[in-house]
Design a protein around this motif. Structure first.
Motif, short mmCIF file in Angstrom:
data_model
loop_
_atom_site.label_atom_id
_atom_site.label_comp_id
_atom_site.label_asym_id
_atom_site.label_seq_id
_atom_site.Cartn_x
_atom_site.Cartn_y
_atom_site.Cartn_z
N LYS A 184 4.44 -20.59 34.39
CA LYS A 184 5.61 -20.90 35.21
C LYS A 184 6.80 -20.26 34.54
CE LYS A 184 4.24 -25.60 36.08
NZ LYS A 184 3.63 -25.78 34.84
N LEU A 185 7.40 -19.28 35.22
CA LEU A 185 8.54 -18.60 34.63
C LEU A 185 9.79 -19.00 35.39
CD1 LEU A 185 7.14 -14.98 34.18
CD2 LEU A 185 7.30 -16.79 32.49
N PRO A 186 10.93 -18.96 34.70
CA PRO A 186 12.19 -19.19 35.43
C PRO A 186 12.33 -18.09 36.49
CG PRO A 186 12.59 -18.79 33.08
CD PRO A 186 11.12 -18.73 33.29
N PRO A 187 12.94 -18.39 37.64
CA PRO A 187 12.97 -17.44 38.77
C PRO A 187 13.48 -16.05 38.40
CG PRO A 187 14.02 -19.54 39.36
CD PRO A 187 13.61 -19.66 37.94
N HIS A 188 14.53 -16.00 37.56
CA HIS A 188 15.08 -14.68 37.20
C HIS A 188 14.04 -13.84 36.46
CE1 HIS A 188 19.22 -15.01 38.46
NE2 HIS A 188 19.24 -16.26 38.00
N LEU A 189 13.32 -14.48 35.58
CA LEU A 189 12.32 -13.77 34.79
C LEU A 189 11.16 -13.35 35.67
CD1 LEU A 189 11.42 -12.75 32.06
CD2 LEU A 189 10.59 -15.01 31.49
N GLU A 190 10.75 -14.26 36.54
CA GLU A 190 9.66 -13.97 37.47
C GLU A 190 10.01 -12.73 38.29
OE1 GLU A 190 6.77 -16.48 37.97
OE2 GLU A 190 6.15 -14.40 38.32
N LYS A 191 11.27 -12.68 38.73
CA LYS A 191 11.73 -11.56 39.55
C LYS A 191 11.69 -10.25 38.75
CE LYS A 191 15.77 -11.15 41.64
NZ LYS A 191 17.11 -11.77 41.82
N ARG A 257 10.76 -18.64 26.69
CA ARG A 257 10.69 -19.68 27.71
C ARG A 257 9.25 -19.92 28.17
NH1 ARG A 257 13.88 -22.00 31.93
NH2 ARG A 257 15.80 -21.39 30.91
N ASP A 258 8.50 -18.82 28.36
CA ASP A 258 7.14 -18.98 28.89
C ASP A 258 6.22 -19.68 27.88
OD1 ASP A 258 7.38 -16.49 27.39
OD2 ASP A 258 5.27 -16.17 27.90
N VAL A 259 6.52 -19.56 26.57
CA VAL A 259 5.68 -20.22 25.57
C VAL A 259 5.79 -21.73 25.73
CG1 VAL A 259 5.17 -20.48 23.12
CG2 VAL A 259 6.08 -18.32 23.97
N GLN A 260 7.02 -22.18 25.83
CA GLN A 260 7.24 -23.62 25.96
C GLN A 260 6.63 -24.14 27.26
OE1 GLN A 260 11.22 -24.72 25.15
NE2 GLN A 260 10.73 -26.90 25.03
N GLY A 261 6.80 -23.34 28.32
CA GLY A 261 6.24 -23.74 29.61
C GLY A 261 4.72 -23.84 29.54
N ARG A 262 4.11 -22.91 28.82
CA ARG A 262 2.66 -22.91 28.73
C ARG A 262 2.15 -24.13 27.96
NH1 ARG A 262 -0.53 -18.92 30.10
NH2 ARG A 262 0.85 -17.15 29.80
N TYR A 263 2.86 -24.48 26.89
CA TYR A 263 2.44 -25.68 26.16
C TYR A 263 2.61 -26.94 27.01
CZ TYR A 263 0.82 -23.91 21.73
OH TYR A 263 0.05 -23.31 20.76
N GLY A 264 3.62 -26.90 27.90
CA GLY A 264 3.77 -28.01 28.85
C GLY A 264 2.54 -28.11 29.74
N THR A 265 2.10 -26.96 30.27
CA THR A 265 0.91 -26.92 31.11
C THR A 265 -0.30 -27.44 30.34
OG1 THR A 265 1.84 -24.92 32.07
CG2 THR A 265 -0.47 -25.41 32.59
N ILE A 266 -0.42 -27.00 29.07
CA ILE A 266 -1.56 -27.40 28.25
C ILE A 266 -1.58 -28.92 28.06
CG2 ILE A 266 -2.51 -27.28 25.90
CD1 ILE A 266 -1.54 -24.34 25.86
N ASP A 267 -0.40 -29.49 27.78
CA ASP A 267 -0.33 -30.94 27.59
C ASP A 267 -0.87 -31.65 28.84
OD1 ASP A 267 0.67 -30.61 25.09
OD2 ASP A 267 2.78 -30.89 25.66
N GLY A 268 -0.55 -31.11 30.04
CA GLY A 268 -1.04 -31.70 31.29
C GLY A 268 -2.56 -31.60 31.37
N ILE A 269 -3.11 -30.45 31.02
CA ILE A 269 -4.57 -30.24 31.09
C ILE A 269 -5.28 -31.17 30.11
CG2 ILE A 269 -6.43 -28.58 30.67
CD1 ILE A 269 -4.47 -26.38 31.59
N VAL A 270 -4.75 -31.22 28.89
CA VAL A 270 -5.37 -32.03 27.85
C VAL A 270 -5.34 -33.51 28.26
CG1 VAL A 270 -5.15 -32.83 25.46
CG2 VAL A 270 -4.94 -30.40 25.98
N ALA A 271 -4.24 -33.93 28.88
CA ALA A 271 -4.13 -35.33 29.30
C ALA A 271 -5.26 -35.70 30.26
CB ALA A 271 -2.77 -35.57 29.97
#
Lengths: 725, 86
Positions: A184-191, A257-271
């Motif tokens: 999940k990237l911030p919109p500006h970065l995604e663009k 930014r994407d590193v932190q976002g990815r660890y957020g995703t991982i925390d969700g998966i692990v949960a």
């Protein structure tokens, strides 16, 4: 079952974090059917093997280096990224990727796994160390993980062999390219990423879904990534620069930014997938570490262990090397007995067999050193050793990992230089390689012994004898040279941003004999294949230089005298003449001429043309200096001549002036020269192999020899001024 | 690179000032982006708990425990990680 000669058609790559058990799984799946080579142009090892699947079909298995992220931080990780994105022309992209994930460290391991899944190749996730996880009370819902990740998951224990059958069956199945997307990237970065994607060239090997990874990597590249930079056009680079400027304004922390976002995703998966987190405290580890990294005990144990290794490389290798030497010399005699005397016999015996003998005589040292190193590495101790030594080595700008290679170089620089592979940072590694040959190796000992025996009187100075003190000083001089050169190199040629030191201290494990055996075997084979050929070639060249041209008038006359003496039954006279003949032939050879040619350059150091010849021939191996001096002084070869050689050197007089040829000061100057000069073709060959270029070995030879010349000059001329001549 | 200076708080300390045994939570990371990114990729993202396990015998580097993984990092680099003790 398919015919063994049939080459495997499918390629499967294994990747994962360091310490996730990747290599254990690779060894388990391939057995002994594996080989090691280098990726072209870099010193990263390419391990491939053949794996048989349940149906009997064979696949090629590629063991990619351990990696934390597809955004590379080391040459190893660049390879992983390039193979996966299809950027390496010599390594076609894999048909299936097996990600090895350490079940006891699920979250950290999933970071790489998610990146790999997003590339869009067919992926299989092997959840390794399930036995260790169970012992810690960790329970993972494999099916939930499968749902979360969108790829097949199989629980295994590579060390015990659990679940390997399931894994083999899955490896045979046709697996759809993964299409999960977690970033999940911030919109500006995604663009920005999307915009850059449009500029990228189409790669046949790059999956459609991997294109945004490529774009992101280009954006993040800080100029260290050559492969990436070369694969994009100048226009693309302009776009990259423009986008970076824009991002710096709109998303200040876009680079992380994407590193932190990815660890957020991982925390969700692990949960969702982790049913029980278990009791994570590794008590055994704590207890061992409390001793091994203790303030006093830690360094003491380290020094003891290193001393033991050093001693075994030094001492245990000796008898095996002697056996090899005897074997080589009896083989020489055998060949010499079969072939008629002449150039061919001389080439085979003194050139080829001597060269092969020189090469294999290194094998015992290499095998012993790597036996210990790989055992210690596999237990997890080497990471602790680096932890203990980092501060000390950091003082001269090297990493803690440089200590072991440098220590090993006291036995022999060849295995020492080969052991620098554990140093991640390229500049640190090159610096370590450049200074390793300054450590006084065992081949210098015969030279020191000869010169000390000839020129240093055996007197007591306090609690040490003068010869002992001299020998000790030579070792210290080498260490000082290494410290100074490392210090200078790290501030000049190998200057660069201070590398990040962030090292994992893995749990302790019991090493497997199988994997130690494979490491030792691979080291020996790589040395024979790569360095061996260069050593052989140089041996033949040196043989030629020392043997030709032959048949000068003086030689012809001496041969006639020998024949006459033999006919007259005067064996003693014939033998003396024979020795003289060898000396005359050598001094008339190209090597002898070269010795005279360089005499003006080495005379200020106190060396004459005879030492000049020895300096040239000792490039084959330093100890050859001793036998060359014996030949030059008409003493026959080293075996017979050695005992009288010190006396001969001490008393040799110039026939014209009657003055002594060599003074004690000459002896000291020559020893200093041997400490510092690069006189070992095998070292040059192995540096060539380990750096994959001729630039570094050539630099090393020039740098070391210049340093040797200047220092010996200072010693000799300084000594003369002080009236020691 | 400084990440949102407003997030910094007087109770935050550089990680190299935490004594062995101390547990803290990462607040922010400063320094060159490529290095910050690397440290974060190994799991040291803001909000993560860090335990300082011990110092090396010569006082540097320092051993950390993050996400059940033991890592060693030089104190000069740990100084760029701001944490809040718990």
């Amino acid at each position: 079952m398919s015919a063994p000669s049939e080459s495997p058609s499918r390629r499967i790559a294994i990747l994962g974090n360091p310490n996730a058990g990747k290599s254990t799984l690779f060894n388990r799946l391939t057995g002994l059917r594996q080989k090691v080579a280098n990726y072209p142009g870099v010193t990263v090892e390419k391990k491939t093997g053949v794996c048989e699947l349940p149906s009997g079909s064979r696949v090629e298995l590629l063991d990619l280096p351990g990696s934390y992220s597809l955004r590379p931080g080391s040459p190893d990780e660049v390879i992983v990224r390039d193979v996966l994105l299809g950027l390496k022309p010599d390594t076609p992209p894999p048909d299936l990727v097996v990600i090895v994930v350490d079940a006891t460290h699920l979250d950290r391991n999933l970071y790489l796994a998610l990146q790999v899944i997003e590339v869009g190749r067919p992926v299989l996730l092997a959840l390794n160390m399930m036995d260790a996880a169970a012992a810690l009370g960790i329970r993972i819902d494999e099916r939930a993980l499968e749902t979360q990740l969108g790829v097949p998951v199989v629980g295994i224990s590579a060390a015990r062999g659990d679940g390997i059958g399931n894994l083999r069956r899955l490896m045979e199945r046709e697996i759809e390219p993964s299409n999960a997307h977690f970033r999940k990237l911030p919109p500006h970065l995604e663009k920005a990423v999307h915009k850059l994607e449009g500029h990228l060239p189409r790669h046949p090997g790059l999956p459609e879904r991997g294109r945004d990874d490529f774009a992101m990597a280009l954006l993040l590249d800080d100029g260290e990534d050559d492969v990436l930079a070369r694969s994009a056009s100048p226009e693309t680079h302009d776009t990259v620069r423009e986008l970076r400027r824009e991002l710096a304004r709109t998303v200040p922390d876009w680079q992380t930014r994407d590193v932190q976002g990815r660890y957020g995703t991982i925390d969700g998966i692990v949960a969702r997938a982790l049913l029980a987190p278990g009791d994570r405290r590794d008590i055994v580890r704590d207890r061992i570490d409390r001793v091994l990294t203790h303030r006093v005990l830690g360094p003491a144990i380290f020094i003891l262990l290193m001393g033991a290794i050093f001693q075994s490389v030094f001492a245990w290798a000796r008898p095996v090397m002697d056996v090899i030497a005897v074997g080589v010399s009896s083989f020489s005699q055998l060949v010499a007995g079969v072939l008629p005397e002449g150039p061919l016999r001389s080439l085979l015996v003194d050139g080829v067999i001597a060269g092969v003998g020189a090469t294999i005589s290194f094998l015992p040292q290499i095998a012993i050193l790597f036996f210990f190193l790989s055992a210690l590495e596999d237990t997890g101790y080497m990471a602790r050793a680096a932890f203990i030594m980092d501060r000390m080595m950091g003082g001269i700008g090297l990493s803690g990992r440089a200590f072991v290679p440098l220590l090993s170089s006291f036995a022999c620089a060849i295995p020492g230089i080969m052991a620098t592979r554990t140093i991640d940072n390229r500049r640190d590694r090159l610096t370590t390689i450049m200074v390793a040959p300054f450590m006084s190796c065992s081949a210098r000992l015969p030279v020191y012994a000869l010169l000390i025996g000839a020129f240093v009187p055996n007197r007591w100075i306090g609690f040490i004898t003068l010869p002992g003190l001299t020998l000790f000083s030579m070792y210290i001089l080498g260490i000082l040279a290494a410290v100074v050169v490392a210090f200078v190199l790290k501030r000049t040629a190998l200057k660069g941003g201070k590398p990040l030191y962030l090292m994992e201290l893995p749990p302790y494990r019991i090493p497997s004999w199988h994997s130690i055996f494979l490491t030792v075997r691979d080291r020996c084979l790589l040395f024979l294949q790569k360095a061996g050929t260069v050593i052989l070639a140089v041996s033949v060249v040196l043989w030629f230089l020392a043997s030709y041209p032959r048949g000068g008038p003086q030689e012809v006359e001496m041969r006639a005298s020998i024949a006459r003496a033999q006919k007259a039954g005067n064996a003693a006279q014939a033998e003396t003449l024979q020795k003289q003949l060898a000396g005359v032939a050598l001094s008339h050879s190209f090597a002898g001429q070269a010795g005279r040619l360089i005499e003006p350059a080495i005379a200020p150091l106190g060396f004459d043309w005879r030492i000049g010849i020895a300096l040239i021939t000792s490039f084959a191996a330093r100890e050859v200096m001793v036998s060359t001096m014996a030949t030059v002084f008409n003493l026959g070869d080293a075996h017979q001549g050695f005992h009288s050689l010190p006396e001969t050197l001490r008393t040799a007089r110039d026939p014209a002036t009657g003055a002594l040829c060599y003074t004690p000061l000459t002896g000291i100057s020559l020893m200093v020269f041997f400490v510092l000069a690069c006189q070992c073709m095998s070292t040059v060959a192995v540096v060539r192999r380990e750096t994959n270029s001729w630039r570094w070995p050539i630099f090393m030879v020039l740098m070391m020899n210049a340093l040797a010349w200047v220092t010996s000059l200072a010693v000799f001329q300084g000594g003369r001024m002080l009236g020691l001549g | 690179m400084t990440r949102d200076p407003k997030a910094s708080h007087s109770a935050d300390l550089p990680l190299d000032r935490i004594a062995p045994g101390g547990i803290s939570v990462i607040r922010q990371l400063n320094g060159a982006p490529s290095i910050v990114r690397r440290i974060m990729e190994l799991g040291l993202v803001p909000g993560t708990r860090v335990e300082v396990i011990r110092l090396a015998p010569l006082g540097d580097p320092v051993e950390l425990r993050v996400r059940d993984v033991h890592l060693s990092i030089r104190r000069s680099e740990a100084a760029h990680i701001l944490v809040r003790p718990v």
